[in-house]
Design a protein around this motif. Structure first.
Motif, short mmCIF file in Angstrom:
data_model
loop_
_atom_site.label_atom_id
_atom_site.label_comp_id
_atom_site.label_asym_id
_atom_site.label_seq_id
_atom_site.Cartn_x
_atom_site.Cartn_y
_atom_site.Cartn_z
N ALA A 1 24.14 38.77 69.23
CA ALA A 1 23.27 37.84 68.50
C ALA A 1 22.08 37.41 69.34
CB ALA A 1 24.08 36.61 68.07
N ARG A 2 22.11 37.73 70.64
CA ARG A 2 21.00 37.35 71.51
C ARG A 2 19.79 38.23 71.22
NH1 ARG A 2 23.07 36.78 77.55
NH2 ARG A 2 21.97 38.75 77.64
N ALA A 3 18.64 37.73 71.62
CA ALA A 3 17.39 38.46 71.36
C ALA A 3 17.30 39.73 72.19
CB ALA A 3 16.19 37.56 71.63
N ASP A 4 17.82 39.69 73.42
CA ASP A 4 17.72 40.85 74.29
C ASP A 4 19.00 41.66 74.21
OD1 ASP A 4 18.99 38.65 75.46
OD2 ASP A 4 18.82 39.52 77.47
N TYR A 5 18.87 42.98 74.34
CA TYR A 5 20.03 43.87 74.20
C TYR A 5 20.68 44.07 75.56
CZ TYR A 5 23.01 47.70 72.76
OH TYR A 5 24.12 48.47 72.50
N LEU A 6 21.98 43.76 75.65
CA LEU A 6 22.73 43.94 76.88
C LEU A 6 23.68 45.13 76.71
CD1 LEU A 6 23.63 42.89 79.71
CD2 LEU A 6 25.36 41.54 78.49
N PRO A 7 23.57 46.16 77.54
CA PRO A 7 24.51 47.28 77.47
C PRO A 7 25.93 46.81 77.78
CG PRO A 7 22.56 47.91 78.70
CD PRO A 7 22.48 46.43 78.49
N VAL A 8 26.90 47.34 77.03
CA VAL A 8 28.30 46.92 77.17
C VAL A 8 29.20 48.13 77.31
CG1 VAL A 8 30.25 45.74 76.06
CG2 VAL A 8 27.94 44.78 75.88
N LEU A 9 30.05 48.11 78.34
CA LEU A 9 31.12 49.10 78.51
C LEU A 9 32.42 48.43 78.11
CD1 LEU A 9 32.69 51.55 79.56
CD2 LEU A 9 32.39 50.66 81.89
N LEU A 10 33.05 48.91 77.04
CA LEU A 10 34.33 48.37 76.60
C LEU A 10 35.43 49.06 77.39
CD1 LEU A 10 35.99 46.66 74.54
CD2 LEU A 10 36.04 48.69 73.09
N ALA A 11 36.23 48.27 78.11
CA ALA A 11 37.35 48.79 78.90
C ALA A 11 38.62 48.10 78.42
CB ALA A 11 37.11 48.54 80.39
N SER A 12 39.40 48.79 77.60
CA SER A 12 40.52 48.13 76.93
C SER A 12 41.73 49.06 76.86
CB SER A 12 40.11 47.71 75.52
OG SER A 12 41.21 47.18 74.80
N ALA A 13 42.92 48.45 76.86
CA ALA A 13 44.16 49.20 76.66
C ALA A 13 44.47 49.38 75.18
CB ALA A 13 45.31 48.48 77.35
N ARG A 14 43.72 48.73 74.31
CA ARG A 14 43.97 48.82 72.87
C ARG A 14 43.21 50.00 72.29
NH1 ARG A 14 44.19 43.09 69.85
NH2 ARG A 14 44.32 44.61 68.18
N ASP A 15 43.94 50.96 71.78
CA ASP A 15 43.31 52.15 71.20
C ASP A 15 42.46 51.81 69.98
OD1 ASP A 15 44.56 53.67 73.12
OD2 ASP A 15 46.26 54.21 71.83
N ASP A 16 42.83 50.73 69.28
CA ASP A 16 42.11 50.38 68.05
C ASP A 16 40.91 49.48 68.30
OD1 ASP A 16 43.56 48.15 68.78
OD2 ASP A 16 44.09 47.60 66.73
N ALA A 17 40.66 49.12 69.56
CA ALA A 17 39.57 48.17 69.85
C ALA A 17 38.20 48.68 69.39
CB ALA A 17 39.55 47.84 71.34
N PRO A 18 37.83 49.95 69.68
CA PRO A 18 36.52 50.42 69.20
C PRO A 18 36.39 50.36 67.68
CG PRO A 18 37.37 51.88 70.91
CD PRO A 18 38.48 50.96 70.53
N ARG A 19 37.50 50.71 66.98
CA ARG A 19 37.44 50.68 65.51
C ARG A 19 37.29 49.25 65.00
NH1 ARG A 19 41.07 49.35 62.00
NH2 ARG A 19 42.81 49.48 63.48
N ARG A 20 38.03 48.32 65.60
CA ARG A 20 37.93 46.93 65.18
C ARG A 20 36.52 46.37 65.38
NH1 ARG A 20 42.53 43.70 64.59
NH2 ARG A 20 44.50 44.85 64.68
N LEU A 21 35.91 46.73 66.48
CA LEU A 21 34.54 46.29 66.73
C LEU A 21 33.58 46.91 65.73
CD1 LEU A 21 34.43 46.42 70.64
CD2 LEU A 21 34.67 44.41 69.18
N ALA A 22 33.75 48.21 65.48
CA ALA A 22 32.86 48.90 64.56
C ALA A 22 32.95 48.31 63.15
CB ALA A 22 33.19 50.39 64.52
N GLU A 23 34.16 47.89 62.74
CA GLU A 23 34.34 47.29 61.42
C GLU A 23 33.57 45.98 61.29
OE1 GLU A 23 38.55 46.95 61.18
OE2 GLU A 23 38.86 49.01 60.43
#
Length: 214
Positions: free
Chosen positions: A68-90
């Motif tokens: 939601a911030r004005a500037d774009y911050l690159p993010v590396l998602l490091a998670s043990a949850r296999d469904d985390a990328p899908r949940r974020l994408a939803e």
């Protein structure tokens, strides 16, 4: 790069921070979602390494506020949850890279290197303004009240970084990395060049330096 690691496993966060620091990065580690947002509010980072499952605010809540911030911050998602990328994408939340735990240090370092190359290529080249000072990274110029300052390259880089922090202190180790060596002599030369202007460099004890208006 200035990198923020957010992971509720303190030992893992400290271990990843150590790996990155050995490669010359400036790193801060936090262990919950609210602390992540507090750190982002306090300082400027170029990459966020984000866990999904964290106390107080989870990764999705943190990422939602980051995006939601004005500037774009690159993010590396490091998670043990296999469904985390899908949940974020939803939720319409985008990350720049994903590592599934457990991952190897080699995989982590390679991902960071790839992100760093991409960040350097895509970094905005907008001019930085601070009072009467304008630093334009596109052409490597620094002007004060419209008059170009004749600066050495290490002086210009430090002045640009100080200006980009809008009066906030910049850590000595970060400035040393930008200077490519001992930072005190560069700061001294820069302070001398600004002596008769409306700007001054202020020493912040225990932290580093900041740019201020006289």
């Amino acid at each position: 790069m200035r990198i923020l690691i957010a992971d509720d496993n303190a030992a893992l966060a400290e271990g990843l921070a150590y790996v990155l620091q050995k490669s010359g990065h400036v790193v801060e580690a936090v262990t919950d979602g609210q602390a992540t947002l507090d750190a982002l509010e306090r300082g400027r980072f170029e990459l966020l390494v984000l866990d999904y499952g964290m106390p107080r605010l989870d990764g999705a809540q943190v990422l939602g506020r980051v995006r939601a911030r004005a500037d774009y911050l690159p993010v590396l998602l490091a998670s043990a949850r296999d469904d985390a990328p899908r949940r974020l994408a939803e939720q319409g939340l985008v990350v720049d890279a994903v590592l599934c735990k457990p991952f190897s240090i080699n995989a982590f370092e390679s991902t960071i290197e790839e992100l760093e190359r991409g960040i350097c290529r895509s970094a905005p080249r907008h001019a930085v303004h601070f009072g009467p000072l304008v630093c334009d990274p596109a052409d490597g110029s620094a002007t004060l009240d419209g008059v170009r300052l004749e600066l050495a390259e290490d002086e210009r880089r430090l002045l640009e970084r100080l200006a980009s922090h809008h009066g906030e202190a910049v850590a000595a180790d970060e400035l040393a990395q930008i200077a490519g060596g001992p930072v005190e002599p560069v700061i001294a030369r820069l302070a001398e060049r600004l002596h008769a202007t409306a700007l001054r460099i202020v020493t912040v004890r225990g932290i580093g330096w900041c740019l201020a208006t006289a």
